[in-house]
Motif scaffolding. Structure first.
Motif, PDB file in Angstrom:
ATOM      1  N   ALA A   5      90.144  27.412  33.845  1.00 17.29           N
ATOM      2  CA  ALA A   5      91.383  26.799  33.420  1.00 17.29           C
ATOM      3  C   ALA A   5      91.938  27.612  32.296  1.00 17.29           C
ATOM      4  N   GLY A   6      93.181  27.851  32.291  1.00 16.30           N
ATOM      5  CA  GLY A   6      93.788  28.597  31.202  1.00 16.30           C
ATOM      6  C   GLY A   6      95.011  27.884  30.725  1.00 16.30           C
ATOM      7  N   TYR A   7      95.301  28.065  29.505  1.00 13.64           N
ATOM      8  CA  TYR A   7      96.459  27.424  28.920  1.00 13.64           C
ATOM      9  C   TYR A   7      97.303  28.478  28.215  1.00 13.64           C
ATOM     10  N   SER A   8      98.619  28.451  28.396  1.00 15.57           N
ATOM     11  CA  SER A   8      99.510  29.373  27.725  1.00 15.57           C
ATOM     12  C   SER A   8     100.798  28.648  27.454  1.00 15.57           C
ATOM     13  N   GLN A   9     101.354  28.872  26.319  1.00 18.48           N
ATOM     14  CA  GLN A   9     102.587  28.205  25.944  1.00 18.48           C
ATOM     15  C   GLN A   9     103.807  29.107  26.086  1.00 18.48           C
ATOM     16  N   SER A  10     103.691  30.299  26.624  1.00 14.59           N
ATOM     17  CA  SER A  10     104.818  31.228  26.687  1.00 14.59           C
ATOM     18  C   SER A  10     105.784  30.809  27.777  1.00 14.59           C
ATOM     19  N   ALA A  11     107.074  30.972  27.499  1.00 11.75           N
ATOM     20  CA  ALA A  11     108.094  30.583  28.468  1.00 11.75           C
ATOM     21  C   ALA A  11     107.999  31.421  29.727  1.00 11.75           C
ATOM     22  N   ASN A  12     107.625  32.720  29.582  1.00  9.92           N
ATOM     23  CA  ASN A  12     107.527  33.593  30.749  1.00  9.92           C
ATOM     24  C   ASN A  12     106.501  33.070  31.733  1.00  9.92           C
ATOM     25  N   PRO A  48      97.469  18.387  26.640  1.00  8.96           N
ATOM     26  CA  PRO A  48      96.301  17.656  27.145  1.00  8.96           C
ATOM     27  C   PRO A  48      96.173  17.790  28.665  1.00  8.96           C
ATOM     28  N   LEU A  49      94.949  17.664  29.151  1.00  7.97           N
ATOM     29  CA  LEU A  49      94.719  17.704  30.598  1.00  7.97           C
ATOM     30  C   LEU A  49      95.383  16.499  31.269  1.00  7.97           C
ATOM     31  N   PRO A  50      95.747  16.619  32.546  1.00  7.77           N
ATOM     32  CA  PRO A  50      96.485  15.548  33.238  1.00  7.77           C
ATOM     33  C   PRO A  50      95.574  14.444  33.768  1.00  7.77           C
ATOM     34  N   THR A  51      94.829  13.804  32.876  1.00  7.34           N
ATOM     35  CA  THR A  51      93.903  12.768  33.310  1.00  7.34           C
ATOM     36  C   THR A  51      94.649  11.497  33.718  1.00  7.34           C
ATOM     37  N   GLY A  52      93.994  10.676  34.535  1.00  6.56           N
ATOM     38  CA  GLY A  52      94.563   9.398  34.929  1.00  6.56           C
ATOM     39  C   GLY A  52      94.444   9.138  36.412  1.00  6.56           C
ATOM     40  N   HIS A  53      94.981   7.997  36.820  1.00  3.54           N
ATOM     41  CA  HIS A  53      94.987   7.598  38.225  1.00  3.54           C
ATOM     42  C   HIS A  53      96.387   7.848  38.784  1.00  3.54           C
ATOM     43  N   TYR A  54      96.483   8.776  39.709  1.00  4.55           N
ATOM     44  CA  TYR A  54      97.745   9.111  40.351  1.00  4.55           C
ATOM     45  C   TYR A  54      97.753   8.549  41.773  1.00  4.55           C
ATOM     46  N   GLU A  55      98.894   8.055  42.184  1.00  6.91           N
ATOM     47  CA  GLU A  55      98.957   7.457  43.516  1.00  6.91           C
ATOM     48  C   GLU A  55     100.356   7.619  44.087  1.00  6.91           C
ATOM     49  N   ALA A  96      84.190  19.225  43.951  1.00 12.63           N
ATOM     50  CA  ALA A  96      83.134  19.981  43.285  1.00 12.63           C
ATOM     51  C   ALA A  96      83.732  21.116  42.468  1.00 12.63           C
ATOM     52  N   GLN A  97      84.835  21.649  42.925  1.00 11.94           N
ATOM     53  CA  GLN A  97      85.538  22.701  42.201  1.00 11.94           C
ATOM     54  C   GLN A  97      87.036  22.469  42.327  1.00 11.94           C
ATOM     55  N   LEU A  98      87.748  22.702  41.271  1.00  9.43           N
ATOM     56  CA  LEU A  98      89.199  22.705  41.306  1.00  9.43           C
ATOM     57  C   LEU A  98      89.676  23.727  40.284  1.00  9.43           C
ATOM     58  N   ARG A  99      90.968  23.977  40.316  1.00  6.82           N
ATOM     59  CA  ARG A  99      91.553  24.880  39.324  1.00  6.82           C
ATOM     60  C   ARG A  99      92.778  24.201  38.729  1.00  6.82           C
ATOM     61  N   TYR A 100      92.821  24.113  37.419  1.00  5.30           N
ATOM     62  CA  TYR A 100      94.016  23.620  36.741  1.00  5.30           C
ATOM     63  C   TYR A 100      94.448  24.643  35.710  1.00  5.30           C
ATOM     64  N   GLN A 101      95.652  25.151  35.890  1.00  2.00           N
ATOM     65  CA  GLN A 101      96.244  26.103  34.958  1.00  2.00           C
ATOM     66  C   GLN A 101      97.667  25.634  34.716  1.00  2.00           C
ATOM     67  N   GLU A 102      97.888  25.045  33.576  1.00  2.00           N
ATOM     68  CA  GLU A 102      99.149  24.383  33.244  1.00  2.00           C
ATOM     69  C   GLU A 102     100.362  25.172  33.751  1.00  2.00           C
TER      70      GLU A 102
END
Length: 380
Positions: A5-12, A48-55, A96-102
């Protein structure tokens, strides 16, 4: 299990991520924790990570089905995900595996196999917007966050088998209830069937069984029953469960599948004490030599359920079911069942009906319900 997982705040970066949000991603889904680790250096304003119950629904050819996604941060920066279909229990799976990159979320379950599902989404505030692919079907979705993630219904504990030469880490699942003692099941699949066994273990844990999945490198079907390594692994799995706090040691059984079945049968009959019950799924018994390996279960009156999927091409279903039924005796708690119209996953495939409306894939009727009813009958 590894992911990034990586996080970056750059507009590009944000612009590039949004522009490519419909590109396909490859991520493998099996059992357990979906890891999401942060970069070595993180901005102080990390989102923050996108935690919660989505439906929300997915729709295809005029029909809808609801999908639920539960995302949890189990440790800082580490995500855990479960996907379920509220109207179709039995199809749920843990990532078992996922990828989250904002802002991108990528999840996949057997994407290149029949019945495979992949989810590709972009986070937009309290919404996930993206594409779900199911076999060759592709459909857009928008899911909304509706509170905290639901409980899994079980807790997980990492263990080792304690058998020399078997170094693979294992996870025991304990039902999240207040009972002092539980029945337990060791699931022993061939390595190739590990992902499906882990999903079965989670479902059984939610039904009150302590479970563990112990994959084996199974030999050919004829040799499996006499293979010392596979049989020792299956026996060690029974011993492992019996020593766990919260397990009723008199109600510990074993579930074997495919070419691991005969090794499981031998372990169930020869371990001390014997297994309390046995489930055999897609057990090869095409020849007299193969069928002979299951006679020990009938001779020792070990409660055994044999299950076959009628369209399973990995085994000769008609001949194997007939010979296994003869070997077991098929009386009382000795039963052999064949589920019609399904392949090895015991899922009815999606298809268009005569009026053109889509019928979504669904669990085979009487498969899971029948297994649970049989387990209850032998664990009274």
């Amino acid at each position: 299990m590894k992911s990034a997982a990586g996080y970056s705040q750059s507009a590009n970066f944000a612009t590039a991520a949004l522009a490519n949000r419909w590109q396909p991603w490859l991520v493998v889904v099996a059992l357990g924790l979906a890891a999401c680790s942060s970069d070595a250096i993180r901005d102080a304003t990390t989102i923050p990570l996108p935690t919660g119950h989505y439906e929300g629904p997915i729709s295809y050819l005029g029909t809808e089905v609801r999908v639920a996604l539960d995302l949890r941060e189990v440790t800082p920066g580490q995500l855990q995900a479960d996907v379920s279909f509220p109207t179709m229990p039995g199809l749920e799976f843990a990532a078992a595996q996922l990828r989250y990159q904002e802002p991108q979320l990528r999840i996949e379950q057997h994407a290149h196999a029949n019945g495979g599902i992949s989810i590709q989404a972009v986070r937009e505030g309290d919404f996930l917007r993206g594409v779900l692919t199911w076999d060759s079907l592709r459909t857009d979705f928008v899911w909304v966050r509706r509170g905290d993630a639901a409980s899994r219904g079980y807790r997980e504990q990492s263990v080792r088998l304690g058998l020399p030469g078997y170094s693979q880490p294992l996870a025991i699942l304990f039902p999240d209830d207040t009972l002092a003692k539980h029945p337990a099941i060791a699931l022993v699949p061939p390595l190739a069937a590990t992902a499906r066994a882990t999903a079965q273990a989670a479902r059984l844990a939610r039904q009150g069984y302590v479970t563990v999945v112990v994959p084996v490198t199974a030999p050919s079907p004829v040799a499996a029953g006499t293979d010392s390594v596979a049989t020792q692994v299956a026996s060690a799995a029974l011993t492992l469960l019996r020593t766990q706090t919260g397990v009723d040691s008199s109600r510990v059984g074993i579930w074997g599948s495919g070419v691991a079945s005969s090794a499981v049968a031998l372990a169930a009959a020869t371990s001390q004490p014997q297994a309390a019950f046995v489930v055999l799924e897609a057990a090869p018994a095409t020849t007299a030599a193969e069928a002979r390996q299951y006679r020990v279960l009938g001779e020792q009156h070990l409660s055994t359920l044999g299950i076959y999927a009628a369209l399973d091409t990995s085994v000769n279903v008609q001949e194997s079911s007939r010979r296994l039924r003869t070997a077991l005796g098929n009386k009382g708690a000795m039963q052999v069942r064949t589920i019609p119209q399904v392949s090895s996953t015991f899922v009815l495939p999606g298809r268009a009906s005569e009026d053109g409306q889509w019928q979504w894939p669904r669990p085979a009727p009487n498969y899971w319900e029948g297994v649970l009813a049989w387990l209850k009958s032998v664990n009274q």
